[in-house]
Design a protein around this motif. Structure first.
Motif, PDB file in Angstrom:
ATOM      1  N   ILE A 151      13.758  -8.368  27.726  1.00  0.00           N
ATOM      2  CA  ILE A 151      15.192  -8.568  27.598  1.00  0.00           C
ATOM      3  C   ILE A 151      15.886  -7.406  26.910  1.00  0.00           C
ATOM      4  CG2 ILE A 151      14.862  -9.937  25.496  1.00  0.00           C
ATOM      5  CD1 ILE A 151      17.699 -10.251  28.122  1.00  0.00           C
ATOM      6  N   ASP A 152      15.276  -6.818  25.881  1.00  0.00           N
ATOM      7  CA  ASP A 152      15.950  -5.737  25.155  1.00  0.00           C
ATOM      8  C   ASP A 152      16.200  -4.536  26.063  1.00  0.00           C
ATOM      9  OD1 ASP A 152      15.995  -7.248  22.863  1.00  0.00           O
ATOM     10  OD2 ASP A 152      14.177  -6.350  22.011  1.00  0.00           O
ATOM     11  N   GLU A 153      15.203  -4.167  26.837  1.00  0.00           N
ATOM     12  CA  GLU A 153      15.338  -3.005  27.718  1.00  0.00           C
ATOM     13  C   GLU A 153      16.315  -3.292  28.860  1.00  0.00           C
ATOM     14  OE1 GLU A 153      12.421   0.212  29.997  1.00  0.00           O
ATOM     15  OE2 GLU A 153      11.602  -1.308  28.640  1.00  0.00           O
ATOM     16  N   VAL A 154      16.262  -4.483  29.399  1.00  0.00           N
ATOM     17  CA  VAL A 154      17.176  -4.845  30.485  1.00  0.00           C
ATOM     18  C   VAL A 154      18.613  -4.891  29.979  1.00  0.00           C
ATOM     19  CG1 VAL A 154      17.839  -6.686  32.085  1.00  0.00           C
ATOM     20  CG2 VAL A 154      15.423  -6.100  31.778  1.00  0.00           C
ATOM     21  N   LEU A 155      18.803  -5.465  28.799  1.00  0.00           N
ATOM     22  CA  LEU A 155      20.138  -5.555  28.220  1.00  0.00           C
ATOM     23  C   LEU A 155      20.716  -4.172  27.938  1.00  0.00           C
ATOM     24  CD1 LEU A 155      22.116  -7.758  27.387  1.00  0.00           C
ATOM     25  CD2 LEU A 155      21.077  -7.752  25.113  1.00  0.00           C
ATOM     26  N   GLU A 156      19.891  -3.276  27.418  1.00  0.00           N
ATOM     27  CA  GLU A 156      20.340  -1.908  27.149  1.00  0.00           C
ATOM     28  C   GLU A 156      20.738  -1.196  28.443  1.00  0.00           C
ATOM     29  OE1 GLU A 156      18.604   2.256  25.195  1.00  0.00           O
ATOM     30  OE2 GLU A 156      17.488   0.381  24.987  1.00  0.00           O
ATOM     31  N   ALA A 157      19.945  -1.377  29.493  1.00  0.00           N
ATOM     32  CA  ALA A 157      20.263  -0.758  30.781  1.00  0.00           C
ATOM     33  C   ALA A 157      21.556  -1.322  31.363  1.00  0.00           C
ATOM     34  CB  ALA A 157      19.110  -0.966  31.762  1.00  0.00           C
ATOM     35  N   LEU A 210      19.933  -4.300  38.812  1.00  0.00           N
ATOM     36  CA  LEU A 210      21.281  -4.106  38.281  1.00  0.00           C
ATOM     37  C   LEU A 210      22.249  -3.691  39.385  1.00  0.00           C
ATOM     38  CD1 LEU A 210      20.620  -2.333  34.853  1.00  0.00           C
ATOM     39  CD2 LEU A 210      21.229  -4.717  35.261  1.00  0.00           C
ATOM     40  N   GLN A 211      21.765  -2.874  40.328  1.00  0.00           N
ATOM     41  CA  GLN A 211      22.638  -2.481  41.435  1.00  0.00           C
ATOM     42  C   GLN A 211      22.953  -3.670  42.339  1.00  0.00           C
ATOM     43  OE1 GLN A 211      24.257   0.271  41.395  1.00  0.00           O
ATOM     44  NE2 GLN A 211      23.098   0.841  39.564  1.00  0.00           N
ATOM     45  N   HIS A 212      22.015  -4.595  42.447  1.00  0.00           N
ATOM     46  CA  HIS A 212      22.281  -5.822  43.199  1.00  0.00           C
ATOM     47  C   HIS A 212      23.376  -6.638  42.506  1.00  0.00           C
ATOM     48  CE1 HIS A 212      20.690  -9.470  45.597  1.00  0.00           C
ATOM     49  NE2 HIS A 212      21.750  -9.886  44.927  1.00  0.00           N
ATOM     50  N   GLU A 213      23.203  -6.903  41.235  1.00  0.00           N
ATOM     51  CA  GLU A 213      24.117  -7.803  40.535  1.00  0.00           C
ATOM     52  C   GLU A 213      25.432  -7.122  40.144  1.00  0.00           C
ATOM     53  OE1 GLU A 213      23.493 -10.891  40.457  1.00  0.00           O
ATOM     54  OE2 GLU A 213      21.370 -10.874  40.982  1.00  0.00           O
ATOM     55  N   ILE A 214      25.329  -5.966  39.500  1.00  0.00           N
ATOM     56  CA  ILE A 214      26.537  -5.289  39.027  1.00  0.00           C
ATOM     57  C   ILE A 214      27.151  -4.437  40.132  1.00  0.00           C
ATOM     58  CG2 ILE A 214      27.483  -3.681  37.328  1.00  0.00           C
ATOM     59  CD1 ILE A 214      25.181  -4.509  35.448  1.00  0.00           C
ATOM     60  N   GLY A 215      26.329  -3.608  40.782  1.00  0.00           N
ATOM     61  CA  GLY A 215      26.835  -2.702  41.809  1.00  0.00           C
ATOM     62  C   GLY A 215      27.369  -3.409  43.034  1.00  0.00           C
ATOM     63  N   LEU A 249      20.452  -4.786  50.023  1.00  0.00           N
ATOM     64  CA  LEU A 249      20.480  -3.399  50.511  1.00  0.00           C
ATOM     65  C   LEU A 249      20.658  -2.429  49.344  1.00  0.00           C
ATOM     66  CD1 LEU A 249      20.395  -1.737  53.162  1.00  0.00           C
ATOM     67  CD2 LEU A 249      22.896  -1.665  53.038  1.00  0.00           C
ATOM     68  N   ALA A 250      21.415  -2.834  48.315  1.00  0.00           N
ATOM     69  CA  ALA A 250      21.584  -1.985  47.133  1.00  0.00           C
ATOM     70  C   ALA A 250      20.242  -1.701  46.471  1.00  0.00           C
ATOM     71  CB  ALA A 250      22.527  -2.654  46.137  1.00  0.00           C
ATOM     72  N   GLU A 251      19.344  -2.674  46.473  1.00  0.00           N
ATOM     73  CA  GLU A 251      18.012  -2.455  45.905  1.00  0.00           C
ATOM     74  C   GLU A 251      17.264  -1.379  46.697  1.00  0.00           C
ATOM     75  OE1 GLU A 251      15.855  -6.128  45.105  1.00  0.00           O
ATOM     76  OE2 GLU A 251      17.748  -7.238  45.232  1.00  0.00           O
ATOM     77  N   TYR A 252      17.389  -1.439  48.023  1.00  0.00           N
ATOM     78  CA  TYR A 252      16.736  -0.427  48.861  1.00  0.00           C
ATOM     79  C   TYR A 252      17.369   0.947  48.643  1.00  0.00           C
ATOM     80  CZ  TYR A 252      14.738   1.863  52.939  1.00  0.00           C
ATOM     81  OH  TYR A 252      14.062   2.735  53.754  1.00  0.00           O
ATOM     82  N   LEU A 253      18.695   1.007  48.625  1.00  0.00           N
ATOM     83  CA  LEU A 253      19.392   2.279  48.458  1.00  0.00           C
ATOM     84  C   LEU A 253      19.199   2.859  47.064  1.00  0.00           C
ATOM     85  CD1 LEU A 253      22.717   1.417  50.335  1.00  0.00           C
ATOM     86  CD2 LEU A 253      20.828   2.840  51.159  1.00  0.00           C
ATOM     87  N   SER A 254      18.818   2.018  46.103  1.00  0.00           N
ATOM     88  CA  SER A 254      18.551   2.488  44.740  1.00  0.00           C
ATOM     89  C   SER A 254      17.129   3.024  44.587  1.00  0.00           C
ATOM     90  CB  SER A 254      18.778   1.361  43.732  1.00  0.00           C
ATOM     91  OG  SER A 254      20.103   0.908  43.781  1.00  0.00           O
ATOM     92  N   GLY A 255      16.316   2.883  45.623  1.00  0.00           N
ATOM     93  CA  GLY A 255      15.007   3.525  45.593  1.00  0.00           C
ATOM     94  C   GLY A 255      13.806   2.623  45.491  1.00  0.00           C
ATOM     95  N   PHE A 256      14.024   1.280  45.335  1.00  0.00           N
ATOM     96  CA  PHE A 256      12.829   0.443  45.253  1.00  0.00           C
ATOM     97  C   PHE A 256      13.121  -1.001  45.616  1.00  0.00           C
ATOM     98  CE2 PHE A 256       9.239  -1.474  42.542  1.00  0.00           C
ATOM     99  CZ  PHE A 256       8.352  -1.401  43.608  1.00  0.00           C
ATOM    100  N   LEU A 257      12.890  -1.308  46.879  1.00  0.00           N
ATOM    101  CA  LEU A 257      12.878  -2.689  47.360  1.00  0.00           C
ATOM    102  C   LEU A 257      11.443  -2.965  47.785  1.00  0.00           C
ATOM    103  CD1 LEU A 257      14.493  -5.267  48.135  1.00  0.00           C
ATOM    104  CD2 LEU A 257      14.688  -4.299  50.428  1.00  0.00           C
ATOM    105  N   PRO A 258      10.645  -3.574  46.918  1.00  0.00           N
ATOM    106  CA  PRO A 258       9.224  -3.758  47.241  1.00  0.00           C
ATOM    107  C   PRO A 258       9.021  -4.792  48.338  1.00  0.00           C
ATOM    108  CG  PRO A 258       9.765  -4.860  45.176  1.00  0.00           C
ATOM    109  CD  PRO A 258      10.986  -4.112  45.590  1.00  0.00           C
ATOM    110  N   GLY A 259       7.878  -4.685  48.999  1.00  0.00           N
ATOM    111  CA  GLY A 259       7.552  -5.638  50.040  1.00  0.00           C
ATOM    112  C   GLY A 259       7.573  -7.066  49.544  1.00  0.00           C
ATOM    113  N   GLU A 260       7.151  -7.284  48.293  1.00  0.00           N
ATOM    114  CA  GLU A 260       7.133  -8.646  47.760  1.00  0.00           C
ATOM    115  C   GLU A 260       8.540  -9.225  47.655  1.00  0.00           C
ATOM    116  OE1 GLU A 260       5.517  -8.853  43.861  1.00  0.00           O
ATOM    117  OE2 GLU A 260       6.864  -7.350  43.008  1.00  0.00           O
TER     118      GLU A 260
END
Length: 397
Positions: A151-157, A210-215, A249-260
């Protein structure tokens, strides 16, 4: 594209009053939070203790809203007196959607809930179910990454992300809420950004999420709030598929949309289809975990989400929205204009009419990752890929 756009022409008086009233009612109803189950750890412990055969009744936060009064106020709005036929059609469509949302919350936990859910989000069509099965059969989960961020790292980001937008748009505001009772890692509801207090994710997934939710969700809400038609802030009717498609799509365009992650979206379609046919939690969990190989926690999370309220079909819109968005891009659709606010792809032509009338203008701000798209061909690549190919084996450098 940043900087304040050309000012919009004001809506006519009756249209403006109805638009504002619908905006207030939308915030009051807040059906998504009303259907967010609490005590997730208790649910899993009880389900596991039963031999994974029985799920206790889902519990929700109390809703102080008087649903009957909200419905009465909603139906009293003078939609038939709106000065513009175009605006009357759009606001009337939203009025009908909000009425269905009131019904959804009212019928929570009853036999009528599934019908209300299908009225709002539709059923799972065979083609979409077929795409989900294709993904689950052909896409691997990708490289295993340690959930090394909390949570601390996610909140800071997240704070850094909001700071970036505020530097460009001083009016860009959003409340961050850390919650102990969230059935998602992160979510946005009515302009608030919720983060699960117990969140653990791979560090490489923080930026895409973050790009999914905020972006996506926060940026389109902000841009919508700058339009004369404020419904673009809360969302025109049936906006969910495009919003969630843009988010993924934002997750993919941000560089990492994993197969899972793609597999998770497909699993949600399968779970929703089973829930709509009144399968119990044990059967849904077994299909996802045993037949499709989802990890225990993911299979349980998807199962509970599909059973919210008595059987919620919303989770099928993620994959449907992504599929429809990929088709739109393949046809040469304008990507930047998708951020003017929250709307359905079916409204794209209507938006051109609203722009011509002066009631809608270009987005004030675009997602942070958008500027980087000019430096690579990732968006052009998305115009050629199929949904089944839209994932990464590992994080991009």
């Amino acid at each position: 594209m940043t900087g304040r756009p050309v000012a919009c022409r004001p809506l006519p008086p009756v249209a403006a009053a109805v638009d504002e009233a619908l905006l207030r009612l939308d915030a009051e109803i807040d059906w998504l939070l009303a259907l967010n189950p609490v005590d997730g750890d208790r649910l899993w412990a009880a389900f596991d203790a039963s031999g994974r055969k029985s799920l206790p009744p889902l519990r929700y936060l109390d809703r102080p809203l008087d649903l009957a009064a909200a419905r009465e106020r909603l139906l009293a709005l003078p939609v038939d007196r709106i000065e513009s036929p175009l605006l009357s059609a759009l606001l009337g469509e939203k009025q009908r959607e909000l009425e269905r949302q009131v019904e959804l919350v009212r019928l929570r936990g009853t036999d009528g809930f599934i019908k209300a859910s299908l009225d709002l989000f539709g059923e799972v069509p065979p083609a979409l179910l077929g795409l989900a099965h294709e993904i689950l059969e052909t896409v691997g989960p990708g490289v295993a990454l340690e959930a090394d961020a909390g949570i601390d790292e996610v909140l800071e980001a997240a704070q850094r992300e909001f700071d970036w937008y505020r530097q460009r748009c001083p009016g860009f505001v959003c409340e961050i809420v850390v919650s102990d009772d969230l059935n998602s890692l992160m979510m946005v509801s009515h302009g608030r950004f919720y983060i699960d207090a117990g969140i653990r994710v791979p560090r490489a997934r923080i930026e895409p999420l973050l790009q999914h939710e905020i972006g996506t969700h926060i940026v389109t809400r902000h841009n919508g709030s700058r339009q004369a038609l404020r419904q673009l802030e809360a969302g025109l009717a049936h906006y969910d598929p495009l919003q969630e498609g843009l988010g993924v799509l934002a997750e993919y365009l941000s560089g990492f949309l994993p197969g899972e992650r793609l597999r998770m979206l497909a699993a949600r379609v399968v779970a929703v289809d089973m829930a709509m046919h009144r399968h119990e939690a044990a059967a849904i969990f077994e299909r996802l975990h045993e037949a499709h190989g989802l990890p225990t926690d993911d299979a349980f999370d998807v199962t509970v989400r599909a059973l919210r309220g008595g059987g919620l079909s919303k989770d099928a819109v993620y994959l449907r929205g992504l599929r429809d968005l990929v088709h739109y891009l393949r046809e040469g659709g304008d990507f930047a204009m998708l951020f003017v606010g929250k709307f359905a792809l079916s409204h794209r032509v209507v938006l051109d009419q609203l722009i011509a009338e002066g009631w809608v203008t270009a987005p004030e701000v675009l997602p942070r990752y958008y500027a980087r798209l000019a430096e690579n061909d990732r968006l052009d690549e998305c115009r050629t890929l199929s949904v089944v190919d839209l994932y990464h084996e590992e994080p991009e450098a």
